[in-house]
Design an enzyme around this catalytic site. Structure first.
Site, PDB file in Angstrom:
ATOM      1  N   HIS A  60     -23.783 -10.581 -22.045  1.00 45.86           N
ATOM      2  CA  HIS A  60     -24.234 -10.593 -21.043  1.00 45.86           C
ATOM      3  C   HIS A  60     -25.667 -11.570 -21.744  1.00 45.86           C
ATOM      4  CE1 HIS A  60     -22.047  -9.875 -17.381  1.00 45.86           C
ATOM      5  NE2 HIS A  60     -21.887  -9.981 -18.332  1.00 45.86           N
ATOM      6  N   GLU A  62     -28.452 -10.242 -20.967  1.00 44.79           N
ATOM      7  CA  GLU A  62     -28.976  -9.354 -21.329  1.00 44.79           C
ATOM      8  C   GLU A  62     -28.842  -8.543 -22.715  1.00 44.79           C
ATOM      9  OE1 GLU A  62     -28.965  -9.445 -16.693  1.00 44.79           O
ATOM     10  OE2 GLU A  62     -27.821  -9.891 -18.630  1.00 44.79           O
ATOM     11  N   CYS A  90     -26.021  -7.747 -13.325  1.00 45.38           N
ATOM     12  CA  CYS A  90     -25.418  -7.395 -12.497  1.00 45.38           C
ATOM     13  C   CYS A  90     -25.070  -5.572 -12.910  1.00 45.38           C
ATOM     14  CB  CYS A  90     -23.388  -7.966 -13.365  1.00 45.38           C
ATOM     15  SG  CYS A  90     -23.682  -7.458 -15.138  1.00 45.38           S
ATOM     16  N   CYS A  93     -25.324  -4.842 -16.900  1.00 40.14           N
ATOM     17  CA  CYS A  93     -26.269  -5.093 -17.622  1.00 40.14           C
ATOM     18  C   CYS A  93     -27.411  -3.597 -16.741  1.00 40.14           C
ATOM     19  CB  CYS A  93     -26.785  -6.451 -17.334  1.00 40.14           C
ATOM     20  SG  CYS A  93     -25.404  -7.604 -18.182  1.00 40.14           S
TER      21      CYS A  93
END
Length: 188
Positions: A60, A62, A90, A93
């Site tokens: 992801h 992040e 999410c 994360c």
């Protein structure tokens, strides 16, 4: 959760940089989520989703930004670092950001399916675990939603059972949000 003033030039600049990363993700066929990590008003890490290309569900935006930052800076710097991201982090994360002790998260639109900072769970504020972090949603919300809409209207040849989308139209209107619901996004 208050929406930061989008006219604040500092917030606007950094969120626009996150949106640029989201555009890059869209151009490469990734879910268009982009982010930047900011320390002392300087971008120290940036990322965009890389889950489709890498075939790794943990890639992801992040995580990529944190990885990039940690190449040149100590982990302890994250305690004084802010994250600007196009979509609410999410659950995965949000949990990682909590463990890294990020200072503040600013996001564009909510994540009503997997959101970890208010839409589904509130991992940023649970006092039973690591120190909480501040969250501000709704910054450039419509621009973030449009990135997602542009992605989801496309054909996905890699889907196990692709659904034809040739008759779909890009929705460009936005519903008025209910006060206090800046974190949620209308149906994409």
């Amino acid at each position: 959760m208050a929406v930061p003033d989008r006219m604040d030039s500092r917030h606007a600049y950094f969120m626009k940089q996150a949106l640029i990363m989201g555009e890059k993700a869209l151009e490469t066929g990734e879910t268009p989520v982009g982010c930047v990590l900011v320390y002392n008003n300087e971008i120290v890490g940036s990322g965009m989703n890389d889950t489709n290309k890498s075939m790794n569900g943990t890639r992801h935006a992040e995580f990529i930004a944190i990885e990039q930052m940690l190449e040149n800076h100590p982990r302890s710097l994250l305690r004084s670092t802010d994250l600007y991201v196009t979509v609410e982090p999410c659950v995965m994360c949000a949990s990682a950001l909590r463990q890294y002790q990020i200072r503040t998260v600013y996001f564009g639109c909510g994540n009503d399916r997997f959101g970890g900072t208010g839409s589904i769970l509130s991992l940023h504020s649970d006092i039973s675990i690591d120190p909480p972090y501040a969250v501000h949603g709704g910054l450039f919300r419509e621009e973030a939603i449009m990135l997602l809409r542009r992605f989801y209207i496309q054909e996905n040849e890699n889907a196990p059972k692709p659904r034809p989308k040739k008759h779909r139209e890009l929705k460009t209107s936005f519903e008025t949000s209910i006060p206090g619901s800046q974190a949620s996004s209308p149906s994409i």
